[in-house]
Design a protein around this motif. Structure first.
Motif, PDB file in Angstrom:
ATOM      1  N   ASP B 197     -20.353 -56.957  52.414  1.00 40.90           N
ATOM      2  CA  ASP B 197     -19.214 -56.048  52.228  1.00 40.90           C
ATOM      3  C   ASP B 197     -18.682 -56.164  50.798  1.00 40.90           C
ATOM      4  N   GLU B 198     -18.655 -57.396  50.289  1.00 38.16           N
ATOM      5  CA  GLU B 198     -18.160 -57.623  48.925  1.00 38.16           C
ATOM      6  C   GLU B 198     -19.030 -56.894  47.904  1.00 38.16           C
ATOM      7  N   ALA B 200     -20.914 -54.356  48.469  1.00 40.23           N
ATOM      8  CA  ALA B 200     -20.741 -52.913  48.672  1.00 40.23           C
ATOM      9  C   ALA B 200     -19.532 -52.406  47.907  1.00 40.23           C
ATOM     10  N   GLU B 201     -18.451 -53.181  47.949  1.00 43.95           N
ATOM     11  CA  GLU B 201     -17.225 -52.800  47.246  1.00 43.95           C
ATOM     12  C   GLU B 201     -17.456 -52.806  45.732  1.00 43.95           C
ATOM     13  N   GLU B 202     -18.112 -53.872  45.251  1.00 46.50           N
ATOM     14  CA  GLU B 202     -18.415 -53.975  43.813  1.00 46.50           C
ATOM     15  C   GLU B 202     -19.261 -52.803  43.349  1.00 46.50           C
ATOM     16  N   MET B 204     -19.414 -49.808  44.499  1.00 47.09           N
ATOM     17  CA  MET B 204     -18.654 -48.548  44.414  1.00 47.09           C
ATOM     18  C   MET B 204     -17.856 -48.466  43.110  1.00 47.09           C
ATOM     19  N   ASN B 205     -17.585 -49.645  42.501  1.00 46.38           N
ATOM     20  CA  ASN B 205     -16.816 -49.666  41.250  1.00 46.38           C
ATOM     21  C   ASN B 205     -17.708 -49.858  40.022  1.00 46.38           C
ATOM     22  N   ASP B 213     -22.060 -43.010  48.408  1.00 48.90           N
ATOM     23  CA  ASP B 213     -21.337 -43.953  49.264  1.00 48.90           C
ATOM     24  C   ASP B 213     -21.988 -45.311  49.031  1.00 48.90           C
ATOM     25  N   TRP B 214     -21.426 -46.364  49.632  1.00 51.12           N
ATOM     26  CA  TRP B 214     -21.887 -47.723  49.315  1.00 51.12           C
ATOM     27  C   TRP B 214     -23.374 -47.933  49.582  1.00 51.12           C
TER      28      TRP B 214
END
Lengths: 76, 222
Positions: B197-198, B200-202, B204-205, B213-214
């Motif tokens: 999840d971490e 995936a978030e990184e 996206m940025n 999407d991720w």
């Protein structure tokens, strides 16, 4: 036989490979680059030429035998 | 015919799977006796055809020869196979040169006893129990099977797809990416999905990626 014809003589492609080895001791990769012959063909030909006692191998490096040197000299 | 003979005639081995080491063989070819291991360090397209002196196969061999220089630039060799004899192969090669002006420069296996064909699952008994189908095995430089394509007897193969496939596989190896549908060299590639999840978030940025999407991020190869 791809390297030796029905008369027991070396084919032109076999001689090209042997000339590329010359006085050196080379890996199949080196021979491939020097002779411009695909690596698979070099490996397969070296096996056949070894059986016919034109080349010998030591630690992955290939050299001409006296038999091969004599044939190449006669050609010149 | 005894039941044993019937069994032998219809025996078919399963084809090797993608990701497995390619089964080793030694075979007579139009360029001498060749072992699969002779190709180690090069990529190889091992392909079968039903029979020499047939029109679809002839068109394919001419087409394979036309892409051979490009394949060789990609460190990739060609090795054909059928259950015809060396004499048949040689006669066909000479005929293709005479009638079509094309010199076939890659070796062709004479697999008279079907040893290699059966090892690679190249025979489709429902189509023909005596001829090989149009199989293509892409084998990488470490002798691992990377892709398999099958075509029926009636349909000639697409050489541009074979070139595209090898280029895509080599791009995947070199850059650790995947390639989308209809990918061609120069197109954006797919970044493998994030595993946490971490990440995936990184992702996206990450400004260097184009993320819909991720799980669907692409990027350009520099």
């Amino acid at each position: 036989m791809a390297c030796v014809n029905a008369k027991g003589q070396l084919t032109q492609s076999a001689k090209k490979l042997l000339r590329a080895v010359g006085d050196d001791s080379l890996s199949p990769q080196d021979i491939s680059k020097k002779a411009g012959i695909p690596l698979f063909k070099v490996r397969s030909s070296l096996r056949e030429l070894k059986d016919a006692e034109y080349v010998s191998e030591e630690n992955g490096s290939w050299q001409l035998t006296e038999k091969a040197k004599k044939v190449l000299e006669e050609d010149n | 015919m005894s039941s044993n003979e019937i069994h032998q005639e219809t025996q078919v081995r399963s084809l090797p799977r993608i990701g497995e080491k390619a089964p080793q063989f030694e075979a007579d070819t139009t360029q001498g006796r060749i072992r699969l291991s002779d190709y180690e360090g090069s990529w190889l397209i091992l392909f079968s055809h039903p029979a020499d002196f047939t029109p679809v196969c002839t068109s394919e061999f001419i087409a394979f020869q036309k892409i051979y220089p490009e394949l060789r630039k990609m460190n990739t060799e060609l090795l054909g196979l059928s259950v015809d004899s060396i004499s048949s192969h040689i006669a066909w090669i000479r005929n293709v040169k005479e009638k079509f002006g094309v010199k076939l420069e890659f070796p062709i296996i004479a697999d008279l006893n079907k040893e290699v064909a059966q090892m690679y699952g190249m025979i489709m008994p429902e189509e023909s129990s005596t001829e090989t189908s149009r199989a293509v095995f892409v084998i990488d430089d470490k002798q691992v099977i990377r892709a398999i394509i099958y075509y029926p007897k009636s349909t000639g193969r697409n050489m541009q797809e074979i070139l595209r496939l090898v280029k895509a596989l080599q791009t995947t190896d070199e850059h650790g990416v995947a390639t989308p549908a209809n990918w061609q060299e120069g197109d954006d590639v797919i970044v493998p999905p994030a595993e946490t999840d971490e990440l995936a978030e990184e992702r996206m940025n990450d400004d260097s990626l184009n993320c819909i999407d991720w799980y669907y991020c692409t990027k350009k190869l520099s």
